[in-house]
Design a protein around this motif. Structure first.
Motif, PDB file in Angstrom:
ATOM      1  N   ALA A  20       1.264 -13.862   2.644  1.00 20.08           N
ATOM      2  CA  ALA A  20       2.106 -13.996   1.459  1.00 20.08           C
ATOM      3  C   ALA A  20       2.328 -15.435   0.986  1.00 20.08           C
ATOM      4  CB  ALA A  20       3.445 -13.303   1.695  1.00 20.08           C
ATOM      5  N   PRO A  21       2.443 -16.457   1.878  1.00 12.67           N
ATOM      6  CA  PRO A  21       2.639 -17.817   1.354  1.00 12.67           C
ATOM      7  C   PRO A  21       1.556 -18.269   0.386  1.00 12.67           C
ATOM      8  CG  PRO A  21       3.164 -17.759   3.679  1.00 12.67           C
ATOM      9  CD  PRO A  21       2.574 -16.423   3.343  1.00 12.67           C
ATOM     10  N   LEU A  22       0.338 -17.738   0.514  1.00 10.44           N
ATOM     11  CA  LEU A  22      -0.722 -18.096  -0.431  1.00 10.44           C
ATOM     12  C   LEU A  22      -0.457 -17.488  -1.797  1.00 10.44           C
ATOM     13  CD1 LEU A  22      -3.931 -17.710   1.765  1.00 10.44           C
ATOM     14  CD2 LEU A  22      -2.892 -19.843   0.967  1.00 10.44           C
ATOM     15  N   LEU A  23       0.246 -16.345  -1.856  1.00  9.83           N
ATOM     16  CA  LEU A  23       0.541 -15.693  -3.125  1.00  9.83           C
ATOM     17  C   LEU A  23       1.634 -16.434  -3.883  1.00  9.83           C
ATOM     18  CD1 LEU A  23      -0.839 -13.425  -1.373  1.00  9.83           C
ATOM     19  CD2 LEU A  23       0.618 -11.796  -2.562  1.00  9.83           C
ATOM     20  N   ILE A  24       2.501 -17.110  -3.159  1.00 10.71           N
ATOM     21  CA  ILE A  24       3.673 -17.727  -3.800  1.00 10.71           C
ATOM     22  C   ILE A  24       3.401 -19.226  -3.982  1.00 10.71           C
ATOM     23  CG2 ILE A  24       6.184 -17.927  -3.688  1.00 10.71           C
ATOM     24  CD1 ILE A  24       6.185 -15.576  -1.754  1.00 10.71           C
ATOM     25  N   ALA A  74      -0.475 -10.895  -8.376  1.00  5.42           N
ATOM     26  CA  ALA A  74      -0.230 -11.093  -6.948  1.00  5.42           C
ATOM     27  C   ALA A  74       1.259 -11.057  -6.640  1.00  5.42           C
ATOM     28  CB  ALA A  74      -0.839 -12.419  -6.493  1.00  5.42           C
ATOM     29  N   ARG A  75       2.056 -11.734  -7.455  1.00  2.00           N
ATOM     30  CA  ARG A  75       3.499 -11.776  -7.199  1.00  2.00           C
ATOM     31  C   ARG A  75       4.170 -10.454  -7.536  1.00  2.00           C
ATOM     32  NH1 ARG A  75       3.068 -17.830  -9.622  1.00  2.00           N
ATOM     33  NH2 ARG A  75       2.362 -18.769  -7.651  1.00  2.00           N
ATOM     34  N   LEU A  76       3.613  -9.714  -8.496  1.00  2.00           N
ATOM     35  CA  LEU A  76       4.097  -8.365  -8.768  1.00  2.00           C
ATOM     36  C   LEU A  76       3.900  -7.492  -7.529  1.00  2.00           C
ATOM     37  CD1 LEU A  76       3.558  -6.316 -11.984  1.00  2.00           C
ATOM     38  CD2 LEU A  76       2.941  -5.303  -9.810  1.00  2.00           C
ATOM     39  N   ALA A  77       2.735  -7.621  -6.887  1.00  2.00           N
ATOM     40  CA  ALA A  77       2.480  -6.864  -5.663  1.00  2.00           C
ATOM     41  C   ALA A  77       3.444  -7.266  -4.559  1.00  2.00           C
ATOM     42  CB  ALA A  77       1.036  -7.086  -5.215  1.00  2.00           C
ATOM     43  N   ASP A  78       3.713  -8.561  -4.445  1.00  2.00           N
ATOM     44  CA  ASP A  78       4.630  -9.052  -3.415  1.00  2.00           C
ATOM     45  C   ASP A  78       6.040  -8.509  -3.635  1.00  2.00           C
ATOM     46  OD1 ASP A  78       5.360 -10.783  -1.181  1.00  2.00           O
ATOM     47  OD2 ASP A  78       6.366 -12.013  -2.680  1.00  2.00           O
ATOM     48  N   GLU A  79       6.530  -8.571  -4.864  1.00  2.00           N
ATOM     49  CA  GLU A  79       7.883  -8.096  -5.173  1.00  2.00           C
ATOM     50  C   GLU A  79       7.972  -6.574  -5.075  1.00  2.00           C
ATOM     51  OE1 GLU A  79      10.643  -9.695  -5.892  1.00  2.00           O
ATOM     52  OE2 GLU A  79       9.954 -11.756  -6.109  1.00  2.00           O
ATOM     53  N   GLY A  80       6.983  -5.872  -5.614  1.00  2.00           N
ATOM     54  CA  GLY A  80       7.062  -4.420  -5.678  1.00  2.00           C
ATOM     55  C   GLY A  80       6.788  -3.722  -4.372  1.00  2.00           C
ATOM     56  N   SER A  81       5.968  -4.327  -3.504  1.00  2.00           N
ATOM     57  CA  SER A  81       5.578  -3.639  -2.273  1.00  2.00           C
ATOM     58  C   SER A  81       6.769  -3.395  -1.356  1.00  2.00           C
ATOM     59  CB  SER A  81       4.499  -4.450  -1.543  1.00  2.00           C
ATOM     60  OG  SER A  81       4.976  -5.739  -1.208  1.00  2.00           O
ATOM     61  N   ARG A  82       7.778  -4.255  -1.415  1.00  2.00           N
ATOM     62  CA  ARG A  82       8.955  -4.048  -0.565  1.00  2.00           C
ATOM     63  C   ARG A  82       9.661  -2.752  -0.953  1.00  2.00           C
ATOM     64  NH1 ARG A  82      11.200 -10.020  -2.119  1.00  2.00           N
ATOM     65  NH2 ARG A  82       9.154 -11.019  -2.082  1.00  2.00           N
ATOM     66  N   VAL A  83       9.836  -2.551  -2.255  1.00  2.00           N
ATOM     67  CA  VAL A  83      10.491  -1.330  -2.731  1.00  2.00           C
ATOM     68  C   VAL A  83       9.618  -0.115  -2.434  1.00  2.00           C
ATOM     69  CG1 VAL A  83      11.377  -0.144  -4.782  1.00  2.00           C
ATOM     70  CG2 VAL A  83      11.723  -2.614  -4.516  1.00  2.00           C
ATOM     71  N   ALA A 115      -1.188  -2.711  -4.175  1.00  2.00           N
ATOM     72  CA  ALA A 115      -2.268  -3.362  -3.433  1.00  2.00           C
ATOM     73  C   ALA A 115      -3.489  -3.560  -4.334  1.00  2.00           C
ATOM     74  CB  ALA A 115      -2.645  -2.523  -2.210  1.00  2.00           C
ATOM     75  N   PHE A 116      -3.741  -2.595  -5.203  1.00  2.00           N
ATOM     76  CA  PHE A 116      -4.861  -2.719  -6.144  1.00  2.00           C
ATOM     77  C   PHE A 116      -4.626  -3.888  -7.104  1.00  2.00           C
ATOM     78  CE2 PHE A 116      -7.050  -1.338 -10.137  1.00  2.00           C
ATOM     79  CZ  PHE A 116      -8.343  -1.413  -9.654  1.00  2.00           C
ATOM     80  N   CYS A 117      -3.375  -4.089  -7.544  1.00  2.00           N
ATOM     81  CA  CYS A 117      -3.045  -5.250  -8.398  1.00  2.00           C
ATOM     82  C   CYS A 117      -3.396  -6.542  -7.675  1.00  2.00           C
ATOM     83  CB  CYS A 117      -1.563  -5.237  -8.751  1.00  2.00           C
ATOM     84  SG  CYS A 117      -1.064  -3.958  -9.920  1.00  2.00           S
ATOM     85  N   CYS A 118      -3.085  -6.604  -6.384  1.00  2.00           N
ATOM     86  CA  CYS A 118      -3.389  -7.806  -5.604  1.00  2.00           C
ATOM     87  C   CYS A 118      -4.899  -7.996  -5.470  1.00  2.00           C
ATOM     88  CB  CYS A 118      -2.736  -7.687  -4.227  1.00  2.00           C
ATOM     89  SG  CYS A 118      -2.423  -9.260  -3.423  1.00  2.00           S
ATOM     90  N   ALA A 119      -5.632  -6.896  -5.319  1.00  2.00           N
ATOM     91  CA  ALA A 119      -7.098  -6.986  -5.233  1.00  2.00           C
ATOM     92  C   ALA A 119      -7.694  -7.479  -6.548  1.00  2.00           C
ATOM     93  CB  ALA A 119      -7.676  -5.623  -4.857  1.00  2.00           C
TER      94      ALA A 119
END
Length: 394
Positions: A110-114, A17-26, A168-172
């Motif tokens: 996102a607050p639920l992911l962190i 989930a946090r990988l998706a959060d960090e990577g999605s910005r880039v 997004a698939f990582c988050c799923a």
């Protein structure tokens, strides 16, 4: 005690989930540039994704503290983030206004992911809580290292849209794993805690106030590290050094977080570890202006990361121990939101202050750690307020 594999499943879900959060910005930024929308539009879209991390944190935390079926809420939040970033990417070119709406909706999840996920560990880890928070800190470090790099590699290979889809698939996948976690339902839905209601509770508990304020002030300096790293690389005529220094800091964080998970600092109070770590972290940043060369710079960034790892894991332990049950998730989401805000402010100020030189910025980063550690130590000495006693009726 947590059942076999619970911590492994939790850590895997948190890291994804946090990988998706960090990577999605880039990935979103690279996609926007590829479709010709420009850097200004990309920056605004990333801002639309990031701002709700902060503004929605009290509301999302209050909701998580109130609902009965929390597992469904977290699954919904993870899937909502995945859908939001995918929608923002798909709509960026044909319907840019709708892309902003999708990014805001993703940011609200996102607050639920962190902080939200971290707040579950008190019920999942049992008597292995220090180890659990060490692993949780590791998930943040892994996400910080792998997320942006994975986004850049996938965007270069298949395009930015596919990079967003992969994240997004990582988050799923994280959502599917969360379904398997033994998160207990509440006996009944509990409404009444207003958003932001955790703030008085944070202030009334000196250990919690100390680590919250200290970690927030620390992020003012740590948020400036991307600017500082770029200036150091330019000064040494070594463009690759900008990425390497940040990676060294993240790797140091990862190493010490794993060590903390294996051998927690049980004989030292966690609320003491946080300000002590920040005070010690002043040293490598203060030494950077007087060293020269790639390897010495990388070594000091690595050392700073090693010091930061146990301090962050201890911060999570204090939040878990001190958070009142009725505002538990709010404490975690607000704390995480304050750190994101401070980091954003730090990088913004550093960007405006680049004309003052690299040495001045490095000393400012060091000073922020010194002030943060000093504030944390001072707040720990504050006495817990006495409970209010209602006057006796005649």
């Amino acid at each position: 005690m947590a059942g076999p594999g619970v911590l492994t499943r939790y850590t895997t879900a948190a890291a994804l989930a946090r990988l998706a959060d960090e990577g999605s910005r880039v990935a979103l930024l690279l996609h926007v540039l590829a479709v010709g929308r420009g850097a200004a539009f990309g920056g605004l879209l990333i801002g639309a994704l990031m701002v709700p991390h902060v503004l929605a944190a009290p509301l999302v935390g209050a909701l998580a503290d109130a609902v009965r079926r929390r597992r469904l809420l977290y699954v919904g939040g993870l899937l909502g983030f995945a859908a939001g970033v995918t929608g923002a990417a798909l709509l960026a070119d044909p319907v840019p206004a709708a892309a902003f709406v999708a990014a805001v909706l993703a940011g609200c999840c996102a607050p639920l992911l962190i902080g939200g996920l971290s707040s579950l560990l008190g019920e999942l880890a049992g008597d292995r809580l220090p180890r659990a928070f060490g692993l949780d800190a590791t998930s943040y470090s892994l996400a910080g290292i792998v997320g942006p790099a994975l986004a850049a590699v996938l965007a270069g290979w298949a395009g930015g849209l596919w990079a967003v889809a992969a994240l997004a698939f990582c988050c799923a996948i994280a959502a599917v794993i969360v379904v398997t976690l033994p998160v207990p339902d509440r006996a009944a839905t509990v409404w009444g805690n207003r958003p932001g209601g955790a703030l008085p509770a944070i202030w009334r508990r000196p250990p919690l106030a100390a680590v919250t304020i200290a970690s927030t002030v620390s992020q003012l300096g740590l948020g400036a590290l991307p600017i500082v790293a770029a200036l150091l690389a330019a000064g040494l005529h070594d463009p690759a050094l900008a990425g390497l220094t940040l990676s060294a800091f993240a790797v140091g964080n990862l190493i010490s977080s794993l060590a903390y998970a294996r051998l927690p600092l049980r004989r030292i109070r966690p609320e003491t570890v946080v300000p002590a770590g920040l005070l010690i972290m002043t040293v490598p940043f203060a030494m950077l202006p007087i060293v020269d060369g790639r390897w010495s710079t990388l070594a000091l960034f690595l050392l700073a990361g090693v010091i930061n790892g146990p301090a962050f894991a201890s911060l999570l332990v204090v939040r878990d121990r001190e958070a009142p049950p009725e505002t538990r998730t709010q404490v975690f989401t607000i704390g995480a939101g304050l750190k994101v805000t401070a980091a954003a402010a730090g990088v913004s100020v550093a960007g405006l202050a680049t004309g003052h030189g690299t040495a001045v910025l490095l000393l400012a980063v060091a000073a922020s750690q010194l002030v943060a550690g000093g504030l944390g130590a001072a707040l720990l000495r504050r006495r817990r307020p006495a409970p209010r006693v209602s006057p006796a009726l005649p």
